[in-house]
Design a protein around this motif. Structure first.
Motif, mmCIF file in Angstrom:
data_model
loop_
_atom_site.group_PDB
_atom_site.id
_atom_site.type_symbol
_atom_site.label_atom_id
_atom_site.label_comp_id
_atom_site.label_asym_id
_atom_site.label_seq_id
_atom_site.Cartn_x
_atom_site.Cartn_y
_atom_site.Cartn_z
ATOM 1 N N ASP A 75 0.891 -1.168 0.000
ATOM 2 C CA ASP A 75 0.000 0.000 0.000
ATOM 3 C C ASP A 75 0.927 1.215 0.000
ATOM 4 O O ASP A 75 1.273 1.749 1.046
ATOM 5 C CB ASP A 75 -0.914 0.009 1.232
ATOM 6 C CG ASP A 75 -1.750 1.286 1.311
ATOM 7 O OD1 ASP A 75 -1.950 1.926 0.262
ATOM 8 O OD2 ASP A 75 -2.171 1.652 2.424
ATOM 9 N N SER A 76 1.344 1.630 -1.163
ATOM 10 C CA SER A 76 2.396 2.646 -1.282
ATOM 11 C C SER A 76 1.940 3.815 -2.138
ATOM 12 O O SER A 76 0.902 3.752 -2.802
ATOM 13 C CB SER A 76 3.658 2.033 -1.897
ATOM 14 O OG SER A 76 3.453 1.758 -3.276
ATOM 15 N N GLY A 77 2.753 4.852 -2.115
ATOM 16 C CA GLY A 77 2.627 5.901 -3.114
ATOM 17 C C GLY A 77 3.439 5.470 -4.326
ATOM 18 O O GLY A 77 3.591 4.291 -4.600
ATOM 19 N N SER A 78 3.998 6.419 -5.016
ATOM 20 C CA SER A 78 4.913 6.091 -6.101
ATOM 21 C C SER A 78 6.328 6.121 -5.533
ATOM 22 O O SER A 78 6.520 6.119 -4.316
ATOM 23 C CB SER A 78 4.761 7.102 -7.240
ATOM 24 O OG SER A 78 5.162 8.393 -6.810
ATOM 25 N N GLN A 79 7.341 6.100 -6.394
ATOM 26 C CA GLN A 79 8.692 6.306 -5.893
ATOM 27 C C GLN A 79 8.816 7.745 -5.362
ATOM 28 O O GLN A 79 8.100 8.639 -5.800
ATOM 29 C CB GLN A 79 9.725 6.050 -6.986
ATOM 30 C CG GLN A 79 9.737 7.069 -8.112
ATOM 31 C CD GLN A 79 8.770 6.711 -9.217
ATOM 32 O OE1 GLN A 79 7.811 5.980 -9.011
ATOM 33 N NE2 GLN A 79 9.039 7.225 -10.411
ATOM 34 N N ARG A 80 9.726 7.950 -4.397
ATOM 35 C CA ARG A 80 9.889 9.294 -3.829
ATOM 36 C C ARG A 80 10.666 10.157 -4.816
ATOM 37 O O ARG A 80 11.842 9.919 -5.081
ATOM 38 C CB ARG A 80 10.627 9.236 -2.490
ATOM 39 C CG ARG A 80 10.833 10.650 -1.899
ATOM 40 C CD ARG A 80 11.498 10.640 -0.545
ATOM 41 N NE ARG A 80 10.614 10.109 0.481
ATOM 42 C CZ ARG A 80 10.776 8.938 1.095
ATOM 43 N NH1 ARG A 80 11.808 8.172 0.785
ATOM 44 N NH2 ARG A 80 9.919 8.523 2.001
ATOM 45 N N MET A 81 10.020 11.160 -5.346
ATOM 46 C CA MET A 81 10.630 12.002 -6.375
ATOM 47 C C MET A 81 11.255 13.248 -5.753
ATOM 48 O O MET A 81 10.796 14.369 -5.957
ATOM 49 C CB MET A 81 9.598 12.338 -7.445
ATOM 50 C CG MET A 81 9.212 11.125 -8.268
ATOM 51 S SD MET A 81 7.874 11.403 -9.445
ATOM 52 C CE MET A 81 6.449 11.329 -8.365
ATOM 53 N N SER A 82 12.305 13.030 -4.957
ATOM 54 C CA SER A 82 13.024 14.135 -4.356
ATOM 55 C C SER A 82 14.395 14.261 -5.019
ATOM 56 O O SER A 82 14.908 13.320 -5.614
ATOM 57 C CB SER A 82 13.218 13.888 -2.855
ATOM 58 O OG SER A 82 14.172 12.861 -2.636
ATOM 59 N N ILE A 112 5.208 -13.750 -3.244
ATOM 60 C CA ILE A 112 3.801 -13.425 -3.494
ATOM 61 C C ILE A 112 3.568 -11.968 -3.119
ATOM 62 O O ILE A 112 3.824 -11.560 -1.979
ATOM 63 C CB ILE A 112 2.863 -14.319 -2.675
ATOM 64 C CG1 ILE A 112 3.056 -15.788 -3.051
ATOM 65 C CG2 ILE A 112 1.404 -13.899 -2.881
ATOM 66 C CD1 ILE A 112 2.277 -16.747 -2.159
ATOM 67 N N GLY A 113 3.111 -11.175 -4.052
ATOM 68 C CA GLY A 113 2.722 -9.810 -3.767
ATOM 69 C C GLY A 113 1.255 -9.770 -3.381
ATOM 70 O O GLY A 113 0.426 -10.452 -3.988
ATOM 71 N N ILE A 114 0.929 -8.996 -2.355
ATOM 72 C CA ILE A 114 -0.466 -8.820 -1.935
ATOM 73 C C ILE A 114 -0.744 -7.323 -1.926
ATOM 74 O O ILE A 114 -0.288 -6.593 -1.047
ATOM 75 C CB ILE A 114 -0.722 -9.439 -0.548
ATOM 76 C CG1 ILE A 114 -0.397 -10.934 -0.576
ATOM 77 C CG2 ILE A 114 -2.183 -9.218 -0.133
ATOM 78 C CD1 ILE A 114 -0.538 -11.623 0.778
ATOM 79 N N LEU A 115 -1.468 -6.877 -2.928
ATOM 80 C CA LEU A 115 -1.790 -5.455 -3.074
ATOM 81 C C LEU A 115 -3.108 -5.186 -2.352
ATOM 82 O O LEU A 115 -4.156 -5.673 -2.764
ATOM 83 C CB LEU A 115 -1.905 -5.105 -4.555
ATOM 84 C CG LEU A 115 -2.246 -3.665 -4.892
ATOM 85 C CD1 LEU A 115 -1.105 -2.726 -4.499
ATOM 86 C CD2 LEU A 115 -2.548 -3.520 -6.382
ATOM 87 N N TYR A 116 -3.031 -4.414 -1.256
ATOM 88 C CA TYR A 116 -4.243 -4.189 -0.472
ATOM 89 C C TYR A 116 -4.635 -2.714 -0.416
ATOM 90 O O TYR A 116 -5.674 -2.367 0.156
ATOM 91 C CB TYR A 116 -4.078 -4.728 0.946
ATOM 92 C CG TYR A 116 -3.151 -3.939 1.832
ATOM 93 C CD1 TYR A 116 -3.660 -3.010 2.735
ATOM 94 C CD2 TYR A 116 -1.773 -4.122 1.778
ATOM 95 C CE1 TYR A 116 -2.814 -2.280 3.560
ATOM 96 C CE2 TYR A 116 -0.926 -3.404 2.598
ATOM 97 C CZ TYR A 116 -1.451 -2.492 3.482
ATOM 98 O OH TYR A 116 -0.613 -1.773 4.293
ATOM 99 N N GLY A 117 -3.831 -1.844 -1.022
ATOM 100 C CA GLY A 117 -4.140 -0.417 -1.039
ATOM 101 C C GLY A 117 -3.752 0.179 -2.374
ATOM 102 O O GLY A 117 -4.011 -0.384 -3.427
ATOM 103 N N HIS A 118 -3.080 1.308 -2.316
ATOM 104 C CA HIS A 118 -2.658 2.001 -3.524
ATOM 105 C C HIS A 118 -1.218 1.648 -3.856
ATOM 106 O O HIS A 118 -0.443 1.249 -2.995
ATOM 107 C CB HIS A 118 -2.774 3.516 -3.304
ATOM 108 C CG HIS A 118 -2.356 4.332 -4.484
ATOM 109 N ND1 HIS A 118 -1.079 4.841 -4.625
ATOM 110 C CD2 HIS A 118 -3.038 4.728 -5.580
ATOM 111 C CE1 HIS A 118 -0.995 5.514 -5.762
ATOM 112 N NE2 HIS A 118 -2.177 5.464 -6.357
ATOM 113 N N SER A 119 -0.859 1.768 -5.116
ATOM 114 C CA SER A 119 0.550 1.706 -5.528
ATOM 115 C C SER A 119 0.645 2.212 -6.950
ATOM 116 O O SER A 119 -0.298 2.089 -7.736
ATOM 117 C CB SER A 119 1.104 0.281 -5.450
ATOM 118 O OG SER A 119 2.511 0.292 -5.609
ATOM 119 N N ALA A 120 1.794 2.804 -7.273
ATOM 120 C CA ALA A 120 1.937 3.391 -8.600
ATOM 121 C C ALA A 120 3.392 3.462 -9.003
ATOM 122 O O ALA A 120 4.309 3.450 -8.173
ATOM 123 C CB ALA A 120 1.325 4.801 -8.629
#
Length: 242
Positions: A75-82, A112-120
């Motif tokens: 459950d992530s955002g995208s990569q950190r674009m700093s 095994i990946g378990i996607l339970y929220g957001h990711s991009a």
């Protein structure tokens, strides 16, 4: 679904998972009584160089310490674009994380990946899509690239992309479309506890051959990828023999 709800349903026999600034690492007891390494990202946290190296180290340290599966909860955002992350070579850190998961899988630690929220974007590629099998919880929100970003890259008007997205899954973000392309192996239902669905998946785990292209063809979301990949592999083998 919250992380607490996810962990309770996945691991009713118990777990020892710690969360630090959005990064989770630990172990959990599986339905058959064995243990799994559990890691991932929570609370929509972006993945930068610090997060990527912590996750990659956990994977690499575990490769020779057992044979249990590795579960990647996402459950992530995208990569950190700093600026700092980019100057330190974030692309290489994300690549290292993805390759660590692939190596673990090839070394006998099924991933095994378990996607339970957001990711991009890069965070999605380096975690969920780097596992052998990716499953999703209903309501998950994956996006390799949203339509406004795709419009900027392709120079196509967003109206054109919105129209294409209605009939072509590769142009559209979202769980249903990712499942049609084969990127998501299965979407788990909400009428059966997650530990039972995880146990069933582990009992019938697909082999290490990447089946995303074949699934995309079967589901009508990516009709050419499997055949083109087969032709490329055949050409490569023919060239090697020559």
């Amino acid at each position: 679904m919250t992380l607490a709800d996810l962990l309770a349903s996945l691991f009713p026999s118990g777990h020892d998972i710690h969360v630090d600034k959005g990064v989770l690492v630990g172990s959990a007891r599986l339905p058959d009584g064995s243990d799994a390494l559990v890691l991932g990202v929570t609370d929509h946290a972006p993945i930068g160089v610090d997060e990527a190296i912590v996750l990659a180290k956990a994977v690499m340290d575990s490769i020779d310490r057992g044979t249990g599966p590795i579960l990647v909860l996402v459950d992530s955002g995208s990569q950190r674009m700093s600026k700092r992350d980019e100057l330190l070579g974030l692309n290489e850190y994300l690549s290292h994380l993805a390759k660590a998961l692939i190596l673990a899988d090839l070394k006998g630690r099924p991933t095994i990946g378990i996607l339970y929220g957001h990711s991009a974007a890069g965070a999605f590629l380096a975690t969920a899509l780097a596992t052998r099998v990716l499953v999703a919880i209903p309501g998950a929100e994956p996006a390799v690239m949203d339509l406004p970003s795709m419009s900027r890259v392709t120079k196509l008007p967003i109206e054109v992309l919105e129209e294409k997205a209605k009939s072509t899954a590769v142009f559209a973000p979202g769980l249903d479309n990712l499942a049609k392309t084969g990127a998501v192996y299965a979407v788990w239902g909400d009428r059966t506890s997650l530990d039972r669905q995880l146990g069933a998946l582990l009992a019938a785990m697909p082999d290490t051959v990447d089946r995303r292209g074949a699934l995309g063809k079967e589901r009508g979301g990516r009709t050419l990828a499997a055949d083109i990949a087969a032709r490329v592999r055949h050409a490569g083998l023919s060239g090697a023999r020559d």
